[in-house]
Design a protein around this motif. Structure first.
Motif, PDB file in Angstrom:
ATOM      1  N   LEU A 173       0.806  -1.224   0.000  1.00  0.00           N
ATOM      2  CA  LEU A 173       0.000   0.000   0.000  1.00  0.00           C
ATOM      3  C   LEU A 173       0.840   1.276   0.000  1.00  0.00           C
ATOM      4  N   ARG A 174       2.093   1.168   0.385  1.00  0.00           N
ATOM      5  CA  ARG A 174       2.928   2.375   0.434  1.00  0.00           C
ATOM      6  C   ARG A 174       3.114   3.003  -0.943  1.00  0.00           C
ATOM      7  N   ALA A 175       2.881   2.234  -1.999  1.00  0.00           N
ATOM      8  CA  ALA A 175       2.986   2.791  -3.352  1.00  0.00           C
ATOM      9  C   ALA A 175       1.811   3.701  -3.676  1.00  0.00           C
ATOM     10  N   TYR A 176       0.725   3.593  -2.902  1.00  0.00           N
ATOM     11  CA  TYR A 176      -0.497   4.345  -3.200  1.00  0.00           C
ATOM     12  C   TYR A 176      -0.867   5.355  -2.113  1.00  0.00           C
ATOM     13  N   LEU A 177      -0.473   5.088  -0.882  1.00  0.00           N
ATOM     14  CA  LEU A 177      -0.938   5.875   0.254  1.00  0.00           C
ATOM     15  C   LEU A 177       0.212   6.568   0.973  1.00  0.00           C
ATOM     16  N   LEU A 178      -0.144   7.532   1.804  1.00  0.00           N
ATOM     17  CA  LEU A 178       0.839   8.330   2.536  1.00  0.00           C
ATOM     18  C   LEU A 178       0.675   8.109   4.038  1.00  0.00           C
ATOM     19  N   PRO A 179       1.750   8.245   4.822  1.00  0.00           N
ATOM     20  CA  PRO A 179       1.611   8.146   6.278  1.00  0.00           C
ATOM     21  C   PRO A 179       0.729   9.262   6.824  1.00  0.00           C
ATOM     22  N   ASP A 180      -0.077   8.926   7.807  1.00  0.00           N
ATOM     23  CA  ASP A 180      -0.922   9.922   8.469  1.00  0.00           C
ATOM     24  C   ASP A 180      -0.037  10.977   9.120  1.00  0.00           C
ATOM     25  N   LYS A 181      -0.304  12.236   8.808  1.00  0.00           N
ATOM     26  CA  LYS A 181       0.537  13.321   9.318  1.00  0.00           C
ATOM     27  C   LYS A 181       0.421  13.500  10.827  1.00  0.00           C
ATOM     28  N   TYR A 182      -0.623  12.931  11.456  1.00  0.00           N
ATOM     29  CA  TYR A 182      -0.776  13.070  12.895  1.00  0.00           C
ATOM     30  C   TYR A 182       0.022  12.024  13.670  1.00  0.00           C
ATOM     31  N   GLY A 183       0.678  11.087  12.959  1.00  0.00           N
ATOM     32  CA  GLY A 183       1.551  10.126  13.601  1.00  0.00           C
ATOM     33  C   GLY A 183       3.006  10.500  13.396  1.00  0.00           C
ATOM     34  N   ASP A 184       3.902   9.521  13.592  1.00  0.00           N
ATOM     35  CA  ASP A 184       5.303   9.773  13.302  1.00  0.00           C
ATOM     36  C   ASP A 184       5.521   9.705  11.796  1.00  0.00           C
ATOM     37  N   LYS A 185       6.762   9.621  11.367  1.00  0.00           N
ATOM     38  CA  LYS A 185       7.029   9.677   9.920  1.00  0.00           C
ATOM     39  C   LYS A 185       6.468   8.468   9.179  1.00  0.00           C
ATOM     40  N   PHE A 186       6.135   7.400   9.913  1.00  0.00           N
ATOM     41  CA  PHE A 186       5.531   6.218   9.301  1.00  0.00           C
ATOM     42  C   PHE A 186       4.017   6.151   9.509  1.00  0.00           C
ATOM     43  N   GLY A 187       3.462   7.158  10.225  1.00  0.00           N
ATOM     44  CA  GLY A 187       2.033   7.159  10.513  1.00  0.00           C
ATOM     45  C   GLY A 187       1.658   6.399  11.764  1.00  0.00           C
ATOM     46  N   ASN A 188       2.621   6.154  12.667  1.00  0.00           N
ATOM     47  CA  ASN A 188       2.364   5.393  13.891  1.00  0.00           C
ATOM     48  C   ASN A 188       1.974   6.289  15.060  1.00  0.00           C
ATOM     49  N   TYR A 189       1.036   5.825  15.867  1.00  0.00           N
ATOM     50  CA  TYR A 189       0.717   6.472  17.138  1.00  0.00           C
ATOM     51  C   TYR A 189      -0.042   5.473  18.010  1.00  0.00           C
ATOM     52  N   ASN A 190      -0.164   5.801  19.285  1.00  0.00           N
ATOM     53  CA  ASN A 190      -0.901   4.966  20.237  1.00  0.00           C
ATOM     54  C   ASN A 190      -2.187   5.681  20.632  1.00  0.00           C
ATOM     55  N   LEU A 191      -3.217   4.913  20.891  1.00  0.00           N
ATOM     56  CA  LEU A 191      -4.453   5.531  21.361  1.00  0.00           C
ATOM     57  C   LEU A 191      -5.163   4.590  22.325  1.00  0.00           C
ATOM     58  N   SER A 192      -6.004   5.182  23.145  1.00  0.00           N
ATOM     59  CA  SER A 192      -6.813   4.420  24.095  1.00  0.00           C
ATOM     60  C   SER A 192      -8.187   5.059  24.178  1.00  0.00           C
ATOM     61  N   ILE A 230     -14.821   2.651  -2.391  1.00  0.00           N
ATOM     62  CA  ILE A 230     -13.455   2.148  -2.375  1.00  0.00           C
ATOM     63  C   ILE A 230     -12.866   2.286  -3.778  1.00  0.00           C
ATOM     64  N   PRO A 231     -11.697   2.861  -3.913  1.00  0.00           N
ATOM     65  CA  PRO A 231     -11.081   2.970  -5.247  1.00  0.00           C
ATOM     66  C   PRO A 231     -10.917   1.588  -5.884  1.00  0.00           C
ATOM     67  N   PHE A 232     -11.043   1.553  -7.195  1.00  0.00           N
ATOM     68  CA  PHE A 232     -10.963   0.276  -7.905  1.00  0.00           C
ATOM     69  C   PHE A 232      -9.634  -0.415  -7.661  1.00  0.00           C
ATOM     70  N   TRP A 233      -8.537   0.364  -7.636  1.00  0.00           N
ATOM     71  CA  TRP A 233      -7.224  -0.256  -7.432  1.00  0.00           C
ATOM     72  C   TRP A 233      -7.150  -0.952  -6.078  1.00  0.00           C
ATOM     73  N   LEU A 234      -7.877  -0.419  -5.073  1.00  0.00           N
ATOM     74  CA  LEU A 234      -7.827  -1.021  -3.746  1.00  0.00           C
ATOM     75  C   LEU A 234      -8.656  -2.307  -3.678  1.00  0.00           C
ATOM     76  N   THR A 235      -9.779  -2.348  -4.405  1.00  0.00           N
ATOM     77  CA  THR A 235     -10.548  -3.590  -4.449  1.00  0.00           C
ATOM     78  C   THR A 235      -9.728  -4.694  -5.114  1.00  0.00           C
ATOM     79  N   GLU A 236      -8.994  -4.341  -6.161  1.00  0.00           N
ATOM     80  CA  GLU A 236      -8.127  -5.328  -6.814  1.00  0.00           C
ATOM     81  C   GLU A 236      -7.002  -5.754  -5.884  1.00  0.00           C
ATOM     82  N   PHE A 237      -6.442  -4.783  -5.181  1.00  0.00           N
ATOM     83  CA  PHE A 237      -5.348  -5.086  -4.251  1.00  0.00           C
ATOM     84  C   PHE A 237      -5.836  -6.043  -3.158  1.00  0.00           C
ATOM     85  N   ALA A 238      -7.024  -5.765  -2.590  1.00  0.00           N
ATOM     86  CA  ALA A 238      -7.569  -6.615  -1.528  1.00  0.00           C
ATOM     87  C   ALA A 238      -7.844  -8.021  -2.042  1.00  0.00           C
TER      88      ALA A 238
END
Length: 252
Positions: free
Chosen positions: A28-47, A211-219
Motif C-alpha cells: 500500500l505504500r505505493a499508493y498511500l501516505l503516512p498519516d501526518k498526525y503520527g510519526d514519519k511512518f504514521g504510527n501512534y498509540n491511542l486508548s 473504495i477505489p478500484f485499485w484497492l478492491t483489486e489489491f484486496a
C-alpha cells in the motif's frame, strides 16, 4: 488534534497475522501516505474509555446487528506528554446507520470530559453551537441509558491516508490490542490483557464514498477476508462482563 468534528464513513475490517500485515503495508505504500498526525511512518498509540449500562445495551445492539445503534467513548491520542486533567481528549458518539459509520465528537479537557460522562455535568461557556449540540446529545444518552464507564481498549496504530487522487481514504493497522476492566483511567499506563493474539492485527479500510478500484483489486489479490469485529465488544467479552461468544477469526 484533528479539527474535524463529524463525518460519515464506510468501514471494512480484516484480521491479519503480522507477516501478512507487513506484506500488505508494503504494497500500500505505493499508493498511500503516512498519516501526518503520527510519526514519519504514521504510527501512534491511542486508548478509548467506553460507556455502557449494567445491561450492556450498546454491546448487545452491536452483537444483534441493529441497523441503527450508537455508543459513547472518550478517546485519547497519546503523545510523549502525560495525560493530565487539562489535556485535550475527544468525547465521541460513534453511530452506525445501516452500512454507514457516523461520528460526532467534541474536544474537551480530560477533567471536563469526565465531569460530563461520569458526573453528568456539562461544560460551561461552549462557544461553538455544533459542539453544544454534540454535548447535549451525549448528556441525553447518558441520562437515557444510565451510562457508566465499563472498559478501556488500547492499541498501537499505523495509519495510511489517500493522496489527492483518493481523498477521504484511510487504512489503519492496529496491533498490540489490549483491554482492561479495572483502573478505568486513561492516564494510567497500566497494560491490560490482550484481547486478540499478539500476532494478530486488525486492519480497517475507511472511505467516505466508495473504495477505489485499485484497492478492491489489491484486496482481492491479497486474499483479504472481511470480518465483523468490535474492539469494545471483544474487550467486554474477554473481561467476562457478558456471556462469552465464540468467534472463528480467519488469519490470512
Amino acid at each position: 488534534m484533528a479539527p474535524i468534528r463529524s463525518f460519515n464513513r464506510y468501514e471494512l475490517k480484516f484480521i491479519l497475522n503480522i507477516d501478512k500485515m507487513r506484506e500488505v503495508q508494503e504494497g500500500l505504500r505505493a499508493y498511500l501516505l503516512p498519516d501526518k498526525y503520527g510519526d514519519k511512518f504514521g504510527n501512534y498509540n491511542l486508548s478509548s474509555l467506553y460507556y455502557d449500562n449494567d445491561a450492556f445495551t450498546f454491546y448487545w445492539e452491536k452483537v444483534e446487528g441493529l441497523k441503527f445503534r450508537r455508543k459513547i467513548r472518550i478517546r485519547h491520542y497519546e503523545t510523549e506528554k502525560p495525560l493530565t486533567p487539562k489535556s485535550k481528549v475527544f468525547v465521541e458518539i460513534k453511530q452506525r446507520l445501516d452500512r454507514v459509520t457516523q461520528k460526532r465528537r467534541v474536544i474537551l479537557p480530560y477533567e471536563q470530559a469526565l465531569e460530563l460522562c461520569d458526573d453528568r455535568i456539562p461544560p460551561k461557556n461552549i462557544k461553538d453551537e455544533k459542539d453544544q449540540m454534540v454535548i447535549d446529545e451525549i448528556l441525553g444518552m447518558i441520562f437515557e441509558y444510565d451510562l457508566k464507564p465499563q472498559c478501556i481498549t488500547s492499541y498501537q496504530r499505523m495509519a495510511l491516508v489517500g493522496s489527492e487522487k483518493d481523498p477521504g481514504l484511510r487504512v489503519t493497522f492496529d496491533t498490540n490490542l489490549r483491554y482492561r476492566r479495572q483502573d478505568l483511567d486513561l492516564a494510567s499506563k497500566k497494560l491490560g490483557p490482550y484481547m486478540l493474539d499478539p500476532d494478530q492485527c486488525v486492519v480497517e479500510i475507511k472511505v467516505n464514498d466508495r473504495i477505489p478500484f485499485w484497492l478492491t483489486e489489491f484486496a482481492a489479490d491479497a486474499s483479504l477476508s472481511l470480518i465483523r469485529i468490535s474492539k469494545y465488544c471483544t474487550g467486554v467479552e474477554r473481561a467476562e462482563l457478558v456471556p462469552p461468544l465464540t468467534y472463528d477469526y480467519p488469519t490470512t
